[in-house]
Design an enzyme around this catalytic site. Structure first.
Site, PDB file in Angstrom:
ATOM      1  CB  ALA A  90      -5.081   8.177  -0.870  1.00  0.00           C
ATOM      2  CG  ASP A  91      -8.434   7.215   4.090  1.00  0.00           C
ATOM      3  OD1 ASP A  91      -7.322   6.619   4.107  1.00  0.00           O
ATOM      4  OD2 ASP A  91      -9.505   6.645   4.370  1.00  0.00           O
ATOM      5  CB  SER A  92      -4.754  10.272   6.967  1.00  0.00           C
ATOM      6  OG  SER A  92      -5.816   9.786   7.767  1.00  0.00           O
ATOM      7  CG  ASP A 103      -6.490   4.744   1.596  1.00  0.00           C
ATOM      8  OD1 ASP A 103      -6.675   3.598   2.049  1.00  0.00           O
ATOM      9  OD2 ASP A 103      -7.401   5.451   1.139  1.00  0.00           O
ATOM     10  CB  VAL A 104      -1.232   8.693   2.828  1.00  0.00           C
ATOM     11  CG1 VAL A 104       0.188   9.241   2.826  1.00  0.00           C
ATOM     12  CG2 VAL A 104      -2.064   9.360   1.734  1.00  0.00           C
TER      13      VAL A 104
END
Length: 75
Positions: free
Chosen positions: A33-35, A37-38
Site C-alpha cells: 500500500a502507498d499513502s 491506499d492507506v
C-alpha cells in the site's frame, strides 16, 4: 468484529484476499500500500465505524493490528 471489517476494507481497496490479512500484516511492506491506499482505507474505516481518525494517528499505523487498536480506542 473490527478486524473483519478492516480486512474487508483492505481487500476491497488493495484487491487482496482478506484471509491472507492478519494483525501482523504491514500495510506497506506486506500489502504494497502507498499513502493514497492507506488514506482510502482510513476513509472506509471512518465510514464503517462512524469515527474520525486524526491525521497524526494515521502516520503512526504500520500494521493491521495497530489499525484495529486505533479503531477500538476511537469507538
Amino acid at each position: 468484529m473490527e478486524l473483519e471489517k478492516l480486512k474487508e476494507a483492505i481487500a476491497d481497496i488493495l484487491s487482496v484476499d482478506p484471509n491472507e490479512v492478519t494483525e501482523e500484516t504491514t500495510f506497506t511492506e506486506d500489502l504494497g500500500a502507498d499513502s493514497l491506499d492507506v488514506y482510502q482505507i482510513v476513509m472506509k474505516i471512518e465510514e464503517a465505524f462512524e469515527i474520525e481518525i486524526p491525521a497524526e494517528a494515521i502516520q503512526e499505523i504500520s500494521t493491521v493490528g495497530e489499525a484495529v487498536e486505533l479503531i477500538r480506542n476511537s469507538i
